[in-house]
Design a protein around this motif. Structure first.
Motif: not given
Length: 318
Positions: A48-55, A61-71, A94-96, A156-162
């Protein structure tokens, strides 16, 4: 207090399975999950090798409190750093406040696919330093143009920022990169409890968090675990810089013919079913100075490790 985490192995599982594993990891009581970011698996047996940003969207959406990262993500070739900045900002929104963003100099296996020249590590490190500067500038929210040695950004300008920008956690496998991580990063990432690299990072001004990944295969017997690792994760036995230089899974399969089951047995992967081996390995990372330690379970049976950690490992570190 050390946080204990779980690896979402994107080389071994499809996107829906990874989302389900993240949900289960939160139920078990892990503090964080970290997903690898690959275009290819190392060997075809991983599958496998799915696109991480989609995952990550599914995990958010599926979790509430756990920290999530890319490593870790490599923001220097396959995807322009301006686009990576966009993706990471959206994941952070999204992960707030739960998202952390790992970056590194990458592997040829994943980054050469656009046909660009694969440069030596010294050049890739220079590219990473510039890419991180581009990302940070875009995260400020204003209209940005950048005309650097390696990258151009125009209007370039990012309009959606956390509301809370994610920490940029820099991966290192050598002292030079660890020093650079201390200069440009908000955290440090490494495989195995390499205290000398953590020292180099901290001596260069780096501070927490520091991430240490451990590899394991928890099975009914050591023999079964060794066989699984040898089949699914033989790339762990490759020496030196080979893993960053080979271009395709086929080349890895050729190279790993040199790796024996005895090499696996004598390596750093935890293959005994003894829970104390996991506890001791985590403690070694803590003693080396790491404050976020996470484990990768090799093979199809992820539930075996999730159950082990729920029942025996996590309670040991409460």
């Amino acid at each position: 207090m050390t946080d204990i985490g779980y690896t979402l192995s994107s080389e071994e599982f499809g996107p829906n399975a990874l989302v389900q594993q993240a949900e289960r990891a939160e139920e078990v009581g892990f503090d964080f999950v970290s997903s690898s970011d690959h275009y290819h698996p190392w060997v075809s047996a991983q599958g496998n090798a799915p696109f991480v940003w989609s995952v990550l969207g599914g995990v958010a959406e599926a979790t509430e409190d756990i920290d999530v990262g890319v490593g870790v993500n490599c923001p220097i070739m396959r995807i322009h750093p301006a686009v990576v900045a966009h993706a990471a900002a959206t994941a952070g929104a999204m992960l707030d406040g739960r998202f952390f963003f790992g970056v590194g100099t990458g592997e040829r296996l994943n980054e050469h696919v656009t046909g660009e020249h694969w440069p030596p590590h010294s050049v890739r490190l220079e590219m990473l330093e510039e890419a991180v500067a581009v990302i940070r500038k875009l995260w400020e929210g204003g209209q940005t143009s950048h005309y650097g040695k390696h990258y151009t950004v125009e209007n370039a300008r990012l309009f959606t920022l956390p509301d809370e920008l994610p920490p940029i956690v820099v991966s290192a496998f050598g002292e030079k990169t660890a020093t650079a991580a201390g200069e440009i990063g908000d955290g440090f990432w490494c495989v195995g409890p390499q205290g000398d690299l953590l020292d180099a990072y901290e001596n260069a001004g780096g501070s927490s968090p520091s991430y240490c990944q451990l590899h394991a295969c928890h099975a009914d017997s050591e023999e079964e675990a060794v066989e699984t690792v040898h089949e699914v994760w033989p790339n762990s036995g490759l020496p030196g810089e080979l893993a960053s230089q080979l271009p395709t899974p086929r080349h890895f399969e050729q190279a790993t013919q040199m790796v024996s089951e005895e090499d696996i047995r004598e390596g750093d992967i935890i293959t005994t079913p003894d829970p104390d081996e996991h506890i001791d390995s985590i403690q070694q990372a803590i003693d080396a100075g790491y404050d976020r330690v996470y484990t990768h379970q090799i093979g199809d049976d992820q539930q075996a490790l999730l159950d082990l950690y729920e029942e025996e490992i996590l309670p040991s570190f409460e």
